[in-house]
Design a protein around this motif. Structure first.
Motif, PDB file in Angstrom:
ATOM      1  N   TRP A 279       0.733  -1.266  -0.050  1.00  0.00           N
ATOM      2  CA  TRP A 279       0.112  -0.098  -0.028  1.00  0.00           C
ATOM      3  C   TRP A 279       0.850   1.282  -0.056  1.00  0.00           C
ATOM      4  O   TRP A 279       0.355   2.125  -0.598  1.00  0.00           O
TER       5      TRP A 279
ATOM      6  N   TRP B 221      -4.137  -8.837   7.106  1.00  0.00           N
ATOM      7  CA  TRP B 221      -5.276  -7.935   8.192  1.00  0.00           C
ATOM      8  C   TRP B 221      -4.979  -8.849   9.296  1.00  0.00           C
ATOM      9  O   TRP B 221      -5.538  -9.869   9.345  1.00  0.00           O
TER      10      TRP B 221
ATOM     11  N   GLY C 227      -3.207   1.717   3.429  1.00  0.00           N
ATOM     12  CA  GLY C 227      -3.697   0.840   4.393  1.00  0.00           C
ATOM     13  C   GLY C 227      -5.237   0.927   4.738  1.00  0.00           C
ATOM     14  O   GLY C 227      -5.668   0.160   5.103  1.00  0.00           O
TER      15      GLY C 227
ATOM     16  N   LEU D 144      -8.695   1.560   5.959  1.00  0.00           N
ATOM     17  CA  LEU D 144      -9.987   0.985   5.313  1.00  0.00           C
ATOM     18  C   LEU D 144     -10.982   1.905   5.570  1.00  0.00           C
ATOM     19  O   LEU D 144     -11.124   2.476   6.599  1.00  0.00           O
TER      20      LEU D 144
ATOM     21  N   VAL E 188      -9.716   1.094   0.211  1.00  0.00           N
ATOM     22  CA  VAL E 188      -8.405   1.119   0.767  1.00  0.00           C
ATOM     23  C   VAL E 188      -7.534   2.175   0.428  1.00  0.00           C
ATOM     24  O   VAL E 188      -7.483   2.516  -0.639  1.00  0.00           O
TER      25      VAL E 188
ATOM     26  N   TRP F 125      -7.571   6.321  -3.100  1.00  0.00           N
ATOM     27  CA  TRP F 125      -8.110   5.093  -2.687  1.00  0.00           C
ATOM     28  C   TRP F 125      -8.649   4.380  -3.802  1.00  0.00           C
ATOM     29  O   TRP F 125      -9.101   4.660  -4.906  1.00  0.00           O
TER      30      TRP F 125
ATOM     31  N   ARG G  48      -6.885  -1.162   9.337  1.00  0.00           N
ATOM     32  CA  ARG G  48      -5.894  -0.984   8.285  1.00  0.00           C
ATOM     33  C   ARG G  48      -5.322  -2.444   7.755  1.00  0.00           C
ATOM     34  O   ARG G  48      -5.486  -3.291   8.409  1.00  0.00           O
ATOM     35  N   PHE G  49      -5.405  -2.308   6.464  1.00  0.00           N
ATOM     36  CA  PHE G  49      -4.516  -3.468   5.798  1.00  0.00           C
ATOM     37  C   PHE G  49      -3.179  -3.380   5.860  1.00  0.00           C
ATOM     38  O   PHE G  49      -2.796  -2.184   5.757  1.00  0.00           O
TER      39      PHE G  49
END
Length: 390
Positions: free
Chosen positions: A255, A280, A309, A311, A322, A328, A365-366
């Protein structure tokens, strides 16, 4: 029965000489084949100077299947007069090419066990996946042709279509070339045509188009084969680039490094085969049903728009957004333990976390899979400029 000490039969483009005793003969489309009582025969045959040709086809996947189908239809078309005989070589026993050959009862060989007792004029290799040795190539008077889906020398290698999309090329094409031993995609060019890539085209769509285009060009080349070989051109040394095989490592999104445009190209290049992936809470998640770049405006937490990252669930469109390097991107579905819509993932996993914890916590967050070495955008940019020896 015939008792002959020497029999010499002539057919257009063929000279058959045989020394046989107590023989009989039967008529074949090209002339007379001499058969002994032992059901074995020996021929010494010169190559044809014009079609129809005796072809040995090497292929595997759906891209190759399109060329095989056209060759097969031409063989059965008496008016076309381009294909005499057609035999097939495959690597995998469940490949589309093999299934087609079995269904239509085409003579079939499993590589490398190929019976070369039959004299072939020319070979055709399409998406085969294995180098062919020089002595094998030399057994065919006109060598072995290759249908390659790129404008060589750009994108030499096993995955030219995927890299064409991944790198955002605006044009591509098909090259008909003669193969050479030891290295892939370096032989002389017999025919080449350009194709302008439609906007938002996927690798799957592009492959289907180029397969049809390549099969047509193959037939055109075979129709004019001696002339095309006489006017063949060596590939230029400048502009060569390598298209390595795609793998699951390419699907990991970083990301902090990947832009919206890159993620879009990555999804269109490999998404229909390998789902994009991220992390995640220490778990791997697959990102499905990509919907592109989106604009997001925050009032309560404006700083979130810059945290990679992060969300955000967009309720009105049922999309999970994301944050990446420069904007995004959205997905409608994820695979986490089971397939979940963006709404289900938010309600089941994100909603309570967002209420109880800080919006900057890991649950909101990822995370990027940092251990992966590939892909990075700069790695792909280097490939664009790199001359490869392959």
């Amino acid at each position: 029965m015939w008792n002959l000490n020497f029999l010499k039969l002539t057919d257009p483009g063929r000279l058959l000489s045989q020394r046989l005793c107590s023989i009989c003969f039967t008529r074949h489309r090209r002339g007379l084949y001499l058969l002994g009582r032992s059901k074995s025969f020996v021929t010494q045959t010169q190559s044809a100077s014009k079609p129809p040709w005796r072809i040995l086809f090497f292929g595997s996947d759906d891209f190759a299947l399109e060329s095989l189908k056209r060759l097969h239809l031409s063989r059965d078309d008496n008016k076309a007069g381009v294909i005499d005989t057609l035999e097939v070589v495959t690597l995998s026993r469940d490949a589309p090419v093999r299934k087609y050959a079995e269904q239509h009862r085409l003579p079939l060989h499993h590589w490398p066990d190929v019976d070369m007792s039959t004299n072939f004029d020319v070979g055709v290799v399409v998406s085969f996946g294995s180098l062919i040795k020089e002595n094998f190539i030399n057994k065919m008077p006109y060598g072995i042709l290759n249908v390659h889906p790129s404008l060589l020398p750009r994108w030499r290698g096993s995955a030219p279509i995927f890299h064409t999309i991944l790198h955002g090329d605006s044009v591509t094409g098909v090259t008909i070339m003669q193969i050479r031993p030891k290295r892939f995609d370096v032989g002389p060019i017999l025919q080449q045509e350009m194709y302008e890539i439609p906007k938002n085209c996927t690798a799957e769509e592009l492959g289907a188009t180029l397969a049809v285009m390549g099969s047509r060009m193959l037939m055109d080349t075979l129709t004019n084969l001696p002339e095309r070989i006489a006017n063949r051109k060596e590939q230029p040394k400048e502009g060569a680039s390598f298209a390595p095989k795609i793998s699951s490592t390419m699907a990991w999104i970083i990301w902090e490094e990947h832009s919206c445009d890159y993620i879009d190209r990555l999804f269109r290049a490999i998404g229909f085969r390998i789902p994009l992936r991220t992390m995640w809470m220490g778990n791997s998640i697959k990102l499905l049903d990509y919907v592109g770049k989106h604009s997001v405006s925050f009032t309560a937490f404006p700083f979130l728009s810059t945290v990679p990252g992060t969300l955000h669930y967009q309720k009105e469109s049922n999309i999970l957004l994301v944050r990446c390097k420069d904007g995004w991107v959205g997905f409608k579905t994820v695979m986490f333990k089971k397939r979940l819509s963006a709404t289900d993932f938010f309600n089941g996993y994100l909603h309570q976390s967002m209420l109880k914890k800080s919006p900057t916590s890991n649950t909101c967050r990822f995370q990027s899979y940092k251990e992966t070495r590939f892909p990075r955008e700069q790695d792909h940019n280097i490939l664009l400029q790199k001359n490869t020896s392959l």
